[in-house]
Motif scaffolding. Structure first.
Motif, PDB file in Angstrom:
ATOM      1  N   TYR A 199       0.836  -1.201   0.000  1.00 17.76           N
ATOM      2  CA  TYR A 199       0.000   0.000   0.000  1.00 17.76           C
ATOM      3  C   TYR A 199       0.871   1.251   0.000  1.00 17.76           C
ATOM      4  O   TYR A 199       1.829   1.361   0.765  1.00 17.76           O
ATOM      5  CB  TYR A 199      -0.876   0.039   1.242  1.00 17.76           C
ATOM      6  N   TYR A 226      -0.735  12.233   0.700  1.00 17.47           N
ATOM      7  CA  TYR A 226      -1.529  13.131   1.526  1.00 17.47           C
ATOM      8  C   TYR A 226      -1.032  14.561   1.274  1.00 17.47           C
ATOM      9  O   TYR A 226       0.137  14.786   0.992  1.00 17.47           O
ATOM     10  CB  TYR A 226      -1.347  12.826   3.010  1.00 17.47           C
ATOM     11  N   LEU A 234      -4.150  16.281   7.655  1.00 15.14           N
ATOM     12  CA  LEU A 234      -3.677  15.615   6.448  1.00 15.14           C
ATOM     13  C   LEU A 234      -4.862  14.978   5.737  1.00 15.14           C
ATOM     14  O   LEU A 234      -5.665  14.284   6.366  1.00 15.14           O
ATOM     15  CB  LEU A 234      -2.654  14.519   6.791  1.00 15.14           C
ATOM     16  N   GLN A 238      -6.085  12.629   2.343  1.00 13.91           N
ATOM     17  CA  GLN A 238      -5.565  11.690   1.357  1.00 13.91           C
ATOM     18  C   GLN A 238      -5.946  12.135  -0.052  1.00 13.91           C
ATOM     19  O   GLN A 238      -7.103  12.447  -0.341  1.00 13.91           O
ATOM     20  CB  GLN A 238      -6.100  10.286   1.617  1.00 13.91           C
ATOM     21  N   TYR A 292      -4.487   6.720  -3.374  1.00 14.07           N
ATOM     22  CA  TYR A 292      -3.796   5.600  -2.771  1.00 14.07           C
ATOM     23  C   TYR A 292      -3.690   4.461  -3.778  1.00 14.07           C
ATOM     24  O   TYR A 292      -4.400   4.435  -4.790  1.00 14.07           O
ATOM     25  CB  TYR A 292      -4.458   5.142  -1.475  1.00 14.07           C
ATOM     26  N   MET A 295      -3.207   0.104  -3.846  1.00 12.85           N
ATOM     27  CA  MET A 295      -3.173  -1.125  -3.078  1.00 12.85           C
ATOM     28  C   MET A 295      -2.224  -2.157  -3.676  1.00 12.85           C
ATOM     29  O   MET A 295      -1.972  -3.199  -3.068  1.00 12.85           O
ATOM     30  CB  MET A 295      -4.592  -1.695  -2.936  1.00 12.85           C
ATOM     31  N   ASN A 342      -3.998  -3.434   9.766  1.00 12.24           N
ATOM     32  CA  ASN A 342      -3.850  -2.159  10.442  1.00 12.24           C
ATOM     33  C   ASN A 342      -2.453  -1.899  10.966  1.00 12.24           C
ATOM     34  O   ASN A 342      -2.238  -1.675  12.159  1.00 12.24           O
ATOM     35  CB  ASN A 342      -4.868  -2.033  11.569  1.00 12.24           C
ATOM     36  N   TYR A 356      -8.886   0.899  13.751  1.00  7.73           N
ATOM     37  CA  TYR A 356      -7.482   1.167  14.064  1.00  7.73           C
ATOM     38  C   TYR A 356      -7.331   2.667  14.269  1.00  7.73           C
ATOM     39  O   TYR A 356      -7.778   3.469  13.439  1.00  7.73           O
ATOM     40  CB  TYR A 356      -6.593   0.682  12.913  1.00  7.73           C
ATOM     41  N   PHE A 401      -9.794   1.597   8.761  1.00  8.66           N
ATOM     42  CA  PHE A 401     -10.366   0.272   8.881  1.00  8.66           C
ATOM     43  C   PHE A 401      -9.644  -0.655   7.921  1.00  8.66           C
ATOM     44  O   PHE A 401      -9.056  -0.219   6.932  1.00  8.66           O
ATOM     45  CB  PHE A 401     -11.866   0.285   8.581  1.00  8.66           C
ATOM     46  N   THR A 402      -9.666  -1.914   8.231  1.00 10.90           N
ATOM     47  CA  THR A 402      -9.001  -2.918   7.402  1.00 10.90           C
ATOM     48  C   THR A 402      -9.619  -2.906   6.016  1.00 10.90           C
ATOM     49  O   THR A 402     -10.825  -2.960   5.857  1.00 10.90           O
ATOM     50  CB  THR A 402      -9.169  -4.314   8.022  1.00 10.90           C
ATOM     51  N   GLY A 403      -8.733  -2.862   4.995  1.00 13.67           N
ATOM     52  CA  GLY A 403      -9.235  -2.789   3.634  1.00 13.67           C
ATOM     53  C   GLY A 403      -9.236  -1.353   3.149  1.00 13.67           C
ATOM     54  O   GLY A 403      -8.939  -0.428   3.882  1.00 13.67           O
ATOM     55  N   GLY A 404      -9.547  -1.138   1.880  1.00 12.07           N
ATOM     56  CA  GLY A 404      -9.595   0.206   1.321  1.00 12.07           C
ATOM     57  C   GLY A 404      -8.261   0.907   1.377  1.00 12.07           C
ATOM     58  O   GLY A 404      -8.194   2.127   1.539  1.00 12.07           O
ATOM     59  N   GLY A 405      -7.175   0.123   1.259  1.00 15.41           N
ATOM     60  CA  GLY A 405      -5.854   0.720   1.291  1.00 15.41           C
ATOM     61  C   GLY A 405      -5.412   1.171   2.661  1.00 15.41           C
ATOM     62  O   GLY A 405      -4.455   1.924   2.795  1.00 15.41           O
ATOM     63  N   ASN A 406      -6.093   0.707   3.700  1.00 18.46           N
ATOM     64  CA  ASN A 406      -5.782   1.149   5.060  1.00 18.46           C
ATOM     65  C   ASN A 406      -5.737   2.674   5.126  1.00 18.46           C
ATOM     66  O   ASN A 406      -4.852   3.254   5.752  1.00 18.46           O
ATOM     67  CB  ASN A 406      -4.460   0.547   5.539  1.00 18.46           C
ATOM     68  N   LYS A 407      -6.680   3.315   4.484  1.00 20.28           N
ATOM     69  CA  LYS A 407      -6.710   4.772   4.431  1.00 20.28           C
ATOM     70  C   LYS A 407      -6.844   5.359   5.828  1.00 20.28           C
ATOM     71  O   LYS A 407      -7.706   4.943   6.605  1.00 20.28           O
ATOM     72  CB  LYS A 407      -7.888   5.231   3.574  1.00 20.28           C
ATOM     73  N   LEU A 408      -6.015   6.329   6.114  1.00 15.65           N
ATOM     74  CA  LEU A 408      -6.103   7.056   7.373  1.00 15.65           C
ATOM     75  C   LEU A 408      -6.917   8.326   7.173  1.00 15.65           C
ATOM     76  O   LEU A 408      -6.647   9.090   6.257  1.00 15.65           O
ATOM     77  CB  LEU A 408      -4.714   7.447   7.863  1.00 15.65           C
ATOM     78  N   PHE A 421      -7.549  11.716   9.146  1.00 13.12           N
ATOM     79  CA  PHE A 421      -6.912  12.445  10.238  1.00 13.12           C
ATOM     80  C   PHE A 421      -7.848  13.469  10.868  1.00 13.12           C
ATOM     81  O   PHE A 421      -8.711  14.044  10.192  1.00 13.12           O
ATOM     82  CB  PHE A 421      -5.677  13.186   9.735  1.00 13.12           C
ATOM     83  N   GLY A 422      -7.630  13.725  12.144  1.00 14.03           N
ATOM     84  CA  GLY A 422      -8.186  14.908  12.780  1.00 14.03           C
ATOM     85  C   GLY A 422      -7.409  16.133  12.331  1.00 14.03           C
ATOM     86  O   GLY A 422      -6.398  16.018  11.639  1.00 14.03           O
TER      87      GLY A 422
END
Lengths: 115, 113
Positions: free
Chosen positions: A31, A35, A43, A45, A48, A50, A101, B32, B94-101, B103-104
Motif C-alpha cells: 500500500y 496526503y 492531512l 488523502q 492511494y 493497493m 492495520n 485502528y 479500517f481494514t481494507g480500502g488501502g488502510n486509508k487514514l 486524520f483529525g
C-alpha cells in the motif's frame, strides 16, 4: 534502512507547468498513499494504491494523477498546477492487507509553492 | 466516509502537568486508531496506536483510551516535558480500502516551563 523517500523536498514553480513528485519505498510494501497537509485541515488523502497498477481516489484527488508501475514507486503528477495546490505533501506506505492495520510510514515531505 | 473531529486545537500546559487530547469518529467500521506527533517541518511520527479490540494502551508517559460505543478515543500524556511540544494528530482507519487514514485537524501542544 527502511524508508520512504520523496523528491524534491522543496519546489517553487509557476501555474500550469507540469511537475512530478517522486516517492519510493524500500520495504516491499503493497500500500502507498499521498496526503496533503494544510493549516487547520490536518492531512487529507489524495490518492492511494493497493498494489501495482491498482490506484484509487482519496478525499481530494482533483488536479492530481498518480501511477504505480512498480511496487516501490508511486509518483504524484500535477499536470497543470494551480496556486490552490500550494501545500505540504507526504507520501506514505503500509505493508498491506496481510498485516492488519499496520502503521503508515511517512516520507519527509515535499513543500510545493505554485505562483 | 469517515470523519474525525479533534479537540482542542491548541493546548497549553505547565511542565509536569498532564495533557489530554480527544477525538471522535463517525464510521463504526473503523478499527485502528493511531496517534502521530509532528514537530515543525518534519514528518508525522507514530507515537502510539490502539486497535478496536482493546480499550486502553499505555507506553511510559503516553496512554490512549478507546470507547467504541461512544466512538471516542483520547490521548493522555502525563508528566509533560518541553520536548512534548508539537502538533498531535489522531486518525482512524479500517481494514481494507488501502488502510486509508482519516486524520483529525491536529492539536498544537505547548508545554511551558
Amino acid at each position: 534502512e527502511a524508508q520512504v523517500t520523496q523528491n524534491p523536498r522543496y519546489l517553487i514553480t509557476v501555474t500550469g507547468k507540469k511537475l512530478t513528485v517522486t516517492c519510493s519505498q524500500n520495504m516491499n510494501h503493497e500500500y502507498m498513499s499521498w496526503y496533503r497537509q494544510d493549516p487547520g485541515l490536518g492531512l487529507r488523502q489524495i490518492y492511494y494504491s493497493m498494489n501495482v497498477e491498482v490506484t484509487d481516489k482519496g478525499d481530494v484527488p482533483e488536479g492530481y494523477k498518480v501511477s504505480r508501475k512498480e511496487k516501490r514507486n508511486f509518483p504524484l503528477i500535477l499536470e497543470s498546477p494551480s496556486p490552490n495546490q500550494t501545500s505540504l505533501y507526504f507520501c506514505a506506505s503500509n505493508p498491506g492487507p496481510s498485516y492488519s492495520n499496520q502503521p503508515q510510514h511517512f516520507g519527509d515531505g515535499t513543500r510545493l509553492s505554485i505562483l | 466516509g469517515e470523519n474525525v473531529e479533534q479537540h482542542p486545537s491548541t493546548l497549553s500546559v505547565q511542565e509536569g502537568d498532564s495533557a489530554v487530547i480527544k477525538c471522535t469518529y463517525s464510521d463504526s467500521a473503523s478499527n485502528y486508531f493511531p496517534w502521530y506527533k509532528q514537530e515543525l517541518g518534519k514528518r508525522p511520527q507514530l507515537i502510539i496506536d490502539i486497535r478496536s479490540n482493546v480499550g486502553e494502551k499505555k507506553d511510559q508517559r503516553i496512554a490512549v483510551t478507546l470507547n467504541k460505543t461512544a466512538k471516542h478515543f483520547s490521548l493522555h500524556i502525563t508528566e509533560t516535558q518541553p520536548e512534548d511540544s508539537a502538533v498531535y494528530f489522531c486518525a482512524a482507519s479500517f481494514t481494507g480500502g488501502g488502510n486509508k487514514l482519516t486524520f483529525g485537524t491536529g492539536t498544537q501542544l505547548k508545554v511551558e516551563l
